[in-house]
Design a protein around this motif. Structure first.
Motif, PDB file in Angstrom:
ATOM      1  N   LEU A 160      51.561  20.430  16.665  1.00  0.00           N
ATOM      2  CA  LEU A 160      50.663  19.932  15.626  1.00  0.00           C
ATOM      3  C   LEU A 160      49.210  20.247  15.963  1.00  0.00           C
ATOM      4  N   SER A 161      48.829  20.026  17.228  1.00  0.00           N
ATOM      5  CA  SER A 161      47.431  20.286  17.581  1.00  0.00           C
ATOM      6  C   SER A 161      47.120  21.776  17.500  1.00  0.00           C
ATOM      7  N   VAL A 162      48.104  22.628  17.845  1.00  0.00           N
ATOM      8  CA  VAL A 162      47.885  24.070  17.716  1.00  0.00           C
ATOM      9  C   VAL A 162      47.637  24.439  16.252  1.00  0.00           C
ATOM     10  N   ILE A 163      48.471  23.863  15.365  1.00  0.00           N
ATOM     11  CA  ILE A 163      48.326  24.173  13.934  1.00  0.00           C
ATOM     12  C   ILE A 163      46.965  23.703  13.408  1.00  0.00           C
ATOM     13  N   LEU A 164      46.586  22.471  13.764  1.00  0.00           N
ATOM     14  CA  LEU A 164      45.308  21.934  13.285  1.00  0.00           C
ATOM     15  C   LEU A 164      44.138  22.766  13.806  1.00  0.00           C
ATOM     16  N   TYR A 165      44.234  23.152  15.066  1.00  0.00           N
ATOM     17  CA  TYR A 165      43.185  23.966  15.655  1.00  0.00           C
ATOM     18  C   TYR A 165      43.089  25.311  14.944  1.00  0.00           C
ATOM     19  N   GLY A 166      44.268  25.851  14.600  1.00  0.00           N
ATOM     20  CA  GLY A 166      44.307  27.120  13.861  1.00  0.00           C
ATOM     21  C   GLY A 166      43.620  27.001  12.518  1.00  0.00           C
ATOM     22  N   ILE A 167      43.874  25.879  11.834  1.00  0.00           N
ATOM     23  CA  ILE A 167      43.234  25.670  10.526  1.00  0.00           C
ATOM     24  C   ILE A 167      41.714  25.645  10.680  1.00  0.00           C
ATOM     25  N   VAL A 168      41.247  24.930  11.706  1.00  0.00           N
ATOM     26  CA  VAL A 168      39.799  24.857  11.930  1.00  0.00           C
ATOM     27  C   VAL A 168      39.225  26.239  12.205  1.00  0.00           C
ATOM     28  N   ASN A 169      39.956  27.040  12.995  1.00  0.00           N
ATOM     29  CA  ASN A 169      39.465  28.383  13.286  1.00  0.00           C
ATOM     30  C   ASN A 169      39.370  29.248  12.036  1.00  0.00           C
ATOM     31  N   LEU A 170      40.365  29.116  11.159  1.00  0.00           N
ATOM     32  CA  LEU A 170      40.318  29.847   9.886  1.00  0.00           C
ATOM     33  C   LEU A 170      39.097  29.437   9.078  1.00  0.00           C
ATOM     34  N   LEU A 171      38.884  28.121   9.045  1.00  0.00           N
ATOM     35  CA  LEU A 171      37.738  27.562   8.328  1.00  0.00           C
ATOM     36  C   LEU A 171      36.434  28.107   8.903  1.00  0.00           C
ATOM     37  N   ALA A 172      36.383  28.173  10.234  1.00  0.00           N
ATOM     38  CA  ALA A 172      35.185  28.668  10.909  1.00  0.00           C
ATOM     39  C   ALA A 172      34.917  30.112  10.530  1.00  0.00           C
ATOM     40  N   ARG A 173      35.986  30.918  10.494  1.00  0.00           N
ATOM     41  CA  ARG A 173      35.793  32.326  10.164  1.00  0.00           C
ATOM     42  C   ARG A 173      35.271  32.471   8.735  1.00  0.00           C
ATOM     43  N   TYR A 174      35.843  31.665   7.835  1.00  0.00           N
ATOM     44  CA  TYR A 174      35.418  31.709   6.437  1.00  0.00           C
ATOM     45  C   TYR A 174      33.944  31.304   6.317  1.00  0.00           C
ATOM     46  N   ALA A 175      33.592  30.204   7.023  1.00  0.00           N
ATOM     47  CA  ALA A 175      32.217  29.694   6.930  1.00  0.00           C
ATOM     48  C   ALA A 175      31.234  30.708   7.499  1.00  0.00           C
ATOM     49  N   ARG A 176      31.622  31.351   8.582  1.00  0.00           N
ATOM     50  CA  ARG A 176      30.722  32.318   9.214  1.00  0.00           C
ATOM     51  C   ARG A 176      30.464  33.484   8.265  1.00  0.00           C
ATOM     52  N   LYS A 177      31.505  33.877   7.546  1.00  0.00           N
ATOM     53  CA  LYS A 177      31.344  34.975   6.603  1.00  0.00           C
ATOM     54  C   LYS A 177      30.425  34.543   5.460  1.00  0.00           C
ATOM     55  N   LYS A 178      30.699  33.355   4.952  1.00  0.00           N
ATOM     56  CA  LYS A 178      29.970  32.889   3.784  1.00  0.00           C
ATOM     57  C   LYS A 178      28.496  32.626   4.122  1.00  0.00           C
ATOM     58  N   TYR A 179      28.257  32.053   5.294  1.00  0.00           N
ATOM     59  CA  TYR A 179      26.892  31.668   5.627  1.00  0.00           C
ATOM     60  C   TYR A 179      26.212  32.657   6.552  1.00  0.00           C
ATOM     61  N   ASN A 180      26.918  33.760   6.842  1.00  0.00           N
ATOM     62  CA  ASN A 180      26.281  34.866   7.556  1.00  0.00           C
ATOM     63  C   ASN A 180      25.700  34.506   8.918  1.00  0.00           C
ATOM     64  N   HIS A 181      26.189  33.427   9.532  1.00  0.00           N
ATOM     65  CA  HIS A 181      25.664  33.077  10.847  1.00  0.00           C
ATOM     66  C   HIS A 181      26.201  34.067  11.867  1.00  0.00           C
ATOM     67  N   GLU A 182      25.288  34.548  12.712  1.00  0.00           N
ATOM     68  CA  GLU A 182      25.791  35.384  13.807  1.00  0.00           C
ATOM     69  C   GLU A 182      26.477  34.475  14.803  1.00  0.00           C
ATOM     70  N   SER A 183      27.641  34.908  15.245  1.00  0.00           N
ATOM     71  CA  SER A 183      28.361  34.023  16.168  1.00  0.00           C
ATOM     72  C   SER A 183      27.905  34.285  17.594  1.00  0.00           C
TER      73      SER A 183
END
Lengths: 266, 259
Positions: free
Chosen positions: A243-266
């Motif tokens: 469960l924690s792996v899945i939840l962490y995966g969801i957050v990572n997907l969200l992070a990738r989407y947000a980074r694209k949308k908000y153009n933040h350099e990682s």
């Protein structure tokens, strides 16, 4: 066109990566094999430790019976709801602290004390106030909301004063500063907070289920312990890991989407 | 009539420990379309002076007038350009340009058209949809200037806008910004540490004394080579060194002696 030297470099790097993943996998296999054999040859007592083959059997039994996934689903849902509540509540309070220096000055010592307080101690209170079902959310939010406030607030503080001065020079209101600068600039901090919260909220949910519940992985673990069924306990723990792996995966997907949308350099 | 007027302006900062008098008896009058540079020892309150004109700070004494009206709060007539561009990395160039218009709730369509026009005019047309991180430091500062212009101010306040750039970019950009400001017919007040920049861009250079600061002298920058010289030409003009040395000497007297 890449030079042969560069090709060599890439090959070596790739091989290194492969060796790391292979070793990782072997560690797991070795651990499971050792566990199985040790139980088989009675180096350890399988009554106390269970063993992988038995875990697999009970996993299939529990899964086919249908209740294991139901319990996992319940815990997962509780965690998600807990995360959403503490992110919203925490951000709202952090915004309040930014908005009113007075409020932040007044409440600062309370936040420090609440942060240091072991939230588990509040369990009985939540149980009495919220009942057996909602006390789980109470526990989950209590554990993660204070950290959310602190992290989001420190993110706000990192935003340079001159960025706000620029907004001020155009005559921006405080609400405009919040909407146009503070919130979008804090996206990387929200993601970092979310990552911390996945772990913390899960702790809160399991703690809450330990104290009072009729379903969920925490309930299964406690129940399994009480009836001395190590298989049940360990299968539940593995589902918790999954469960924690899945939840962490969801957050990572969200992070990738947000980074694209908000153009933040990682 | 003067466009910007400061009458006996004084400003003190208060902290729990002490009271600091930053500015004292500032009298200043700037005509429409004039370019003024302000130089002075560091910490003498040059930027504070700009904040007073912009309306972000209120004077503790005296009055600040723009077009004959007392300043109270930020005015749409005034645009501010800071040392750092502070472009928002979550917006592309075009949307960064619309920040001021958005805050002031100006007509978005019109503002967008103006932004695109200015981008095109000043050689950044193809970058409208780029992220700020894809631009060089000089380009970013030009975008910051256009952002200020989109909000249609009459007066531009420039707070060391070139000091974060490398020398070469700085020379080119100051030349460009000078032409943009003249081209747009704006009144400009430039605060800078760089004497050569101050002399080459301005019609008048004001020298400030150390704290509590006041305007100690005003040099009118006129060259025999003619009016309307570009900064580049002014640096080569005959009396350039004369101005430079005069201001330099004056500043030296204001610096607190270290021995």
């Amino acid at each position: 066109m890449s030079s042969p030297l560069y090709d060599d470099y890439l090959r070596i790097q790739k091989r290194r990566l492969r060796i790391v993943s292979l070793t990782r996998l072997s560690v797991l296999i070795l651990f499971l094999a050792l566990w199985e054999l040790a139980a088989e040859w009675r180096w350890i007592d399988p009554m106390l430790t269970s063993k992988p083959s038995q875990l697999w059997t009970s996993f299939r039994e529990l899964a086919f019976e249908g209740s294991l996934f139901k319990h996992t689903w319940i815990s997962g849902l509780e965690t998600l709801v807990g995360i959403v509540i503490s992110m919203l509540l925490g951000t709202a309070i952090a915004v309040l602290f930014w908005w009113s220096t007075f409020a932040s000055k007044v409440l600062e010592p309370y936040i420090v004390v609440l942060n240091a307080l072991p939230k588990v101690a509040l369990g009985p209170i939540f149980y009495i106030w919220l009942g057996d079902r909602y006390s789980i959310y109470g526990m989950a939010v209590a554990i993660s909301v204070i950290v959310t406030i602190i992290m989001v607030e420190s993110g706000f503080r990192e935003i340079s004063k001159t960025k706000l001065k620029l907004m001020g020079s155009f005559g921006a209101t405080r609400f405009q500063m919040l909407r146009m600068v503070l919130l979008p600039a804090s996206v990387p901090h929200f993601i970092a907070t979310l990552k911390v919260n996945v772990g913390l909220t899960l702790v809160g949910v399991v703690m809450g289920e330990f104290l009072s519940s009729k379903a969920g992985l925490g309930y299964l673990i406690i129940y399994g312990g009480q009836v001395f069924q190590m298989n049940l306990v360990m299968v539940s723990i593995m589902m918790l890991a999954l469960l924690s792996v899945i939840l962490y995966g969801i957050v990572n997907l969200l992070a990738r989407y947000a980074r694209k949308k908000y153009n933040h350099e990682s | 009539m003067a466009q910007i007027e400061l009458k006996d302006v004084g400003l003190s900062y208060f902290t729990l420990k002490q009271e600091t008098e930053a500015l004292r008896d500032i009298n200043l009058s700037i005509k429409h379309g004039e370019f003024i540079s302000i130089v002075g020892p560091s910490g003498c309150g040059k930027s504070t002076l700009l904040s007073l004109v912009s309306g972000m700070l209120k004077p503790t004494k005296g009055k600040v007038l723009i077009d004959g009206q007392e300043v109270s709060g930020t005015s749409p007539k005034v645009g501010y350009m800071l040392q750092h561009d502070h472009l928002f990395e979550w917006r592309d160039v075009l949307n960064n340009l619309l920040v001021g218009a958005e805050i002031r709730r100006m007509d978005r369509g019109k503002a967008k058209q103006k932004a695109l026009e200015l981008l095109e005019r000043y050689g950044l047309g193809e970058f409208a949809r780029h992220g700020p991180s894809q631009l060089s430091g000089g380009m970013r500062q030009r975008v910051a200037l256009i952002r200020t212009l989109v909000a249609e101010p009459d007066i531009l306040l420039l707070d060391e806008p070139f000091s974060a750039l490398d020398y070469q970019t700085r020379l080119t950009l100051s030349e460009e910004v000078f032409h943009i400001i003249k081209d747009q017919g704006k009144t400009a007040v430039l605060v800078t540490h760089d004497l050569s920049e101050a002399i080459s861009m301005a019609d008048r250079v004001m020298v400030m004394s150390k704290r509590p600061s006041t305007i100690s002298t005003v040099h009118t920058i006129l060259f025999e080579e003619g009016d309307n010289l570009s900064p580049w030409k002014k640096r080569e003009a005959g009396r350039y060194n004369h101005f430079f040395n005069a201001i330099w000497k004056e500043l030296e007297e204001h610096v607190i002696p270290t021995v």
